[in-house]
Design a protein around this motif. Structure first.
Motif, PDB file in Angstrom:
ATOM      1  N   SER A   1       0.824  -1.212   0.000  1.00 16.86           N
ATOM      2  CA  SER A   1       0.000   0.000   0.000  1.00 16.86           C
ATOM      3  C   SER A   1       0.857   1.261   0.000  1.00 16.86           C
ATOM      4  O   SER A   1       1.854   1.354   0.705  1.00 16.86           O
ATOM      5  CB  SER A   1      -0.919   0.000   1.224  1.00 16.86           C
TER       6      SER A   1
ATOM      7  N   ALA B   1      -0.793   5.220  -5.349  1.00 10.63           N
ATOM      8  CA  ALA B   1      -0.346   4.127  -6.211  1.00 10.63           C
ATOM      9  C   ALA B   1      -1.214   2.883  -6.016  1.00 10.63           C
ATOM     10  O   ALA B   1      -1.647   2.270  -6.990  1.00 10.63           O
ATOM     11  CB  ALA B   1       1.111   3.794  -5.941  1.00 10.63           C
ATOM     12  N   THR B   2      -1.445   2.503  -4.775  1.00 14.44           N
ATOM     13  CA  THR B   2      -2.214   1.294  -4.489  1.00 14.44           C
ATOM     14  C   THR B   2      -3.636   1.672  -4.110  1.00 14.44           C
ATOM     15  O   THR B   2      -3.847   2.531  -3.247  1.00 14.44           O
ATOM     16  CB  THR B   2      -1.565   0.503  -3.337  1.00 14.44           C
ATOM     17  N   THR B   3      -4.620   1.039  -4.747  1.00 13.92           N
ATOM     18  CA  THR B   3      -6.014   1.412  -4.539  1.00 13.92           C
ATOM     19  C   THR B   3      -6.852   0.245  -4.017  1.00 13.92           C
ATOM     20  O   THR B   3      -8.056   0.202  -4.226  1.00 13.92           O
ATOM     21  CB  THR B   3      -6.636   1.938  -5.856  1.00 13.92           C
TER      22      THR B   3
ATOM     23  N   TRP C   1       4.200   1.952 -10.296  1.00  9.73           N
ATOM     24  CA  TRP C   1       2.876   1.327 -10.269  1.00  9.73           C
ATOM     25  C   TRP C   1       3.035  -0.073  -9.700  1.00  9.73           C
ATOM     26  O   TRP C   1       4.024  -0.753  -9.944  1.00  9.73           O
ATOM     27  CB  TRP C   1       2.269   1.265 -11.676  1.00  9.73           C
ATOM     28  N   PRO C   2       2.085  -0.523  -8.874  1.00 11.63           N
ATOM     29  CA  PRO C   2       2.167  -1.881  -8.321  1.00 11.63           C
ATOM     30  C   PRO C   2       1.754  -2.903  -9.362  1.00 11.63           C
ATOM     31  O   PRO C   2       1.079  -2.570 -10.352  1.00 11.63           O
ATOM     32  CB  PRO C   2       1.175  -1.836  -7.153  1.00 11.63           C
TER      33      PRO C   2
ATOM     34  N   ALA D   1      -1.877  -3.169 -10.537  1.00 15.19           N
ATOM     35  CA  ALA D   1      -2.459  -2.175 -11.442  1.00 15.19           C
ATOM     36  C   ALA D   1      -2.839  -2.782 -12.780  1.00 15.19           C
ATOM     37  O   ALA D   1      -3.655  -2.215 -13.513  1.00 15.19           O
ATOM     38  CB  ALA D   1      -1.483  -1.028 -11.648  1.00 15.19           C
TER      39      ALA D   1
ATOM     40  N   GLY E   1      -4.476  -0.286  -8.684  1.00 16.05           N
ATOM     41  CA  GLY E   1      -3.306   0.568  -8.610  1.00 16.05           C
ATOM     42  C   GLY E   1      -3.283   1.534  -9.778  1.00 16.05           C
ATOM     43  O   GLY E   1      -3.902   1.296 -10.820  1.00 16.05           O
TER      44      GLY E   1
END
Length: 387
Positions: A222, A226-228, A306-307, A310, A318
């Motif tokens: 997280s 970037a992380t969603t 970006w993770p 994504a 992401g």
């Protein structure tokens, strides 16, 4: 005793804590930072610094993995990412960053999905593994629970040292459309150590430890912007609590097995050396870093992060984040952005007063100020909670 609060009639929730909610409390003794060791050992593999790179194409190319290995850490290649699907990864990332540069963030995520929809090519992944292995550093590759059975044989043949079975949320038994992946059986059949995760609670961490995993990843990478995963799935446990719970599971498993130690690896909400120190203080043995390493000139994302989540084909979790750098760090210039080398990100020197450079030096000094000489000792340092 757990701190439970009532959130409504008949519904309670546990009060939990982020890394920024806690602080390290120094002891009566201090020591020289030169007397501090950051070395740790995962199965047969020793690392001089407790850092793994998050398995995303924004960070880990074969060249990046080699450089991080040379510096004492561990780069984890995404075994289902671009290096496993495309021969011209540099050109694909150029295309992606061109979109982002024009403000096309949603289109960029769509392009990531498109690029990851290309069929995996085992020979490309094997070539990436062979390149890292030829450099003489430890080779680690991430696979998802869904594809672990399919990809692992080719990785072993290519010379894999460590396998990372990694997803947003992982359990000891993954139930899918076909035969479920029973991690205990899967790990028992392998001759290489396995790190598995992410998890965010004591019970799941203990179950993963019982599969025979050498390490358990806590969190899901997280990072705001970037992380969603929180926005998309509503799932999240603050990292200070998640790490402490996994460390408690490690103690329980140590007692249960009469001495088998499983490493806890924190993956999320670590952007500075201070947050890194807090993660170790909460009980982590090492940290899986994403955004902090994206600043490095060697990172393929060239200042963008970006993770891996994504690129999920139907539920991306992401986005693309620009790693802001307000300081003149004396590194490679790309456009208006100056990026330092990976060596400088890790070892300095630093002129950034906020802890984004010299991560090793910051952690080492924190341990020295608190009077501890190694990572396992530092896990016992006192902590306070902010009001």
């Amino acid at each position: 005793m757990r701190d439970m609060v009532e959130i409504g009639m008949g519904r309670t929730a546990r009060r939990t804590y982020e890394l920024d909610d806690v602080d390290i409390v120094p002891s009566r003794r201090t020591r020289s930072s030169k007397q501090v060791s950051l070395a740790w050992q995962l199965d047969a593999y020793r690392f001089e610094i407790p850092f793994l790179a998050h398995p995303t194409d924004a960070l880990v190319s074969p060249e990046f993995a080699i450089e991080l290995g040379r510096l004492g850490g561990l780069g984890v290649i995404n075994g289902e990412g671009l290096w496993a699907r495309h021969a011209d990864v540099g050109a694909k990332i150029d295309q992606l960053l061109e979109l982002v540069g024009k403000g096309g963030y949603e289109r960029a995520v769509a392009l990531l999905q498109e690029l990851h929809a290309a069929p995996m090519q085992p020979d490309l992944l094997a070539a990436a593994v062979a390149q890292v292995r030829a450099a003489g550093v430890t080779v680690a590759v991430r696979v998802s629970p869904q594809n672990a059975r399919t990809l692992t044989p080719a990785l072993l043949q290519a010379g894999l040292d460590l396998l990372v079975v990694h997803g947003t949320i992982i359990s000891a038994e993954h139930v899918g459309d076909g035969e479920p992946l029973n991690l205990k059986t899967f790990i028992a059949e392998l001759d290489v150590p396995v790190v598995a995760g992410g998890v965010s609670d004591h019970r799941t961490a203990l179950h993963l430890m019982r599969t025979g995993a050498a390490g358990v990843i806590v969190g899901y990478g997280s990072y705001p912007g970037a992380t969603t995963t929180g926005e998309v799935l509503g799932i999240g446990v603050p990292m200070a609590t998640a790490i402490a719970d996994a460390a408690a599971a490690r103690r329980d498993y140590l007692d249960e097995t009469g001495g088998r130690y499983v490493h806890v690896i924190a993956d999320g909400d670590v952007a500075t050396s201070g947050q890194l120190a807090k993660a170790i203080a909460c009980g982590a043995d090492a940290a899986m870093l994403g955004v902090p390493l994206a600043l490095a000139a060697e990172a393929p994302g060239r200042g963008w992060y970006w993770p891996s989540a994504a690129a999920h084909p139907s539920v991306p979790r992401g986005s693309l984040l620009h790693v802001d750098d307000p300081w003149d760090l004396g590194g490679e210039t790309v456009g208006d952005t100056v990026r330092p080398s990976l060596e400088r990100v890790l070892f300095g020197p630093s002129d950034d007063p906020f802890g984004s450079l010299n991560l090793v030096g910051g952690l080492r000094r924190s341990m020295a100020k608190a009077g501890y000489s190694d990572l396992k000792e530092f896990q016992r340092v006192g902590l306070s909670v902010r009001a």
